[in-house]
Design a protein around this motif. Structure first.
Motif, PDB file in Angstrom:
ATOM      1  N   CYS A  12       6.260  -1.734  -7.950  1.00 30.85           N
ATOM      2  CA  CYS A  12       6.411  -1.797  -6.505  1.00 30.85           C
ATOM      3  C   CYS A  12       6.153  -3.225  -6.019  1.00 30.85           C
ATOM      4  O   CYS A  12       5.252  -3.906  -6.514  1.00 30.85           O
ATOM      5  N   ALA A  14       5.123  -4.041  -2.983  1.00 28.48           N
ATOM      6  CA  ALA A  14       4.062  -4.113  -1.973  1.00 28.48           C
ATOM      7  C   ALA A  14       2.885  -4.901  -2.539  1.00 28.48           C
ATOM      8  O   ALA A  14       2.478  -4.662  -3.679  1.00 28.48           O
ATOM      9  N   CYS A  17      -0.028  -3.483  -4.985  1.00 22.20           N
ATOM     10  CA  CYS A  17       0.218  -2.079  -5.332  1.00 22.20           C
ATOM     11  C   CYS A  17       0.147  -1.847  -6.839  1.00 22.20           C
ATOM     12  O   CYS A  17      -0.727  -1.148  -7.323  1.00 22.20           O
ATOM     13  N   ALA A  43      10.190  -0.326  -4.440  1.00 21.62           N
ATOM     14  CA  ALA A  43       9.150   0.454  -3.760  1.00 21.62           C
ATOM     15  C   ALA A  43       8.749   1.686  -4.545  1.00 21.62           C
ATOM     16  O   ALA A  43       9.587   2.358  -5.147  1.00 21.62           O
ATOM     17  N   HIS A  47       5.044   3.368  -0.618  1.00 21.11           N
ATOM     18  CA  HIS A  47       5.402   2.189   0.174  1.00 21.11           C
ATOM     19  C   HIS A  47       6.877   2.133   0.571  1.00 21.11           C
ATOM     20  O   HIS A  47       7.319   1.143   1.152  1.00 21.11           O
ATOM     21  N   SER A  50       7.450   1.546   4.488  1.00 25.88           N
ATOM     22  CA  SER A  50       7.026   0.242   4.994  1.00 25.88           C
ATOM     23  C   SER A  50       7.899  -0.886   4.437  1.00 25.88           C
ATOM     24  O   SER A  50       8.261  -1.813   5.174  1.00 25.88           O
TER      25      SER A  50
END
Length: 94
Positions: A12, A14, A17, A43, A47, A50
């Motif tokens: 991911c 993010a 993460c 992702a 997540h 977002s």
């Protein structure tokens, strides 16, 4: 004993993460000759909303060169061994 086949597991995008990615956040792009998915990141389940929202904001301000087209940003399910063009897109939600 046969060697194990290496299977790449993307993570991911993010920050902090580190979970396996299940989706590619991307938009269909073309310059009139080539067609591909412009990637905005990867992702995990937690997540995906977002990172999709962040990519949609980024897409709004992206200048395009003459002859370029860029479709709507969406989520594509990652499937091992499939190229970007063959990834299934999830239905868009409001």
């Amino acid at each position: 004993m046969e060697p194990k086949a290496f299977q790449y597991q993307p993570l991911c995008s993010a920050p902090g993460c580190g979970q396996p990615a299940a989706y590619k956040v991307a938009a269909p792009w073309s310059n009139g000759v080539s067609h591909e998915l412009k990637s905005y990141g990867l992702a995990c389940e937690a997540h995906r909303s977002s990172l999709l929202a962040r990519a949609q904001l980024h897409r709004q301000n992206l200048p395009l060169a003459e002859g370029e087209t860029l479709g709507a940003v969406g989520l594509y399910t990652l499937e091992p061994g499939r190229r970007d063009a063959a990834l299934p897109r999830l239905p868009d939600h409001d």
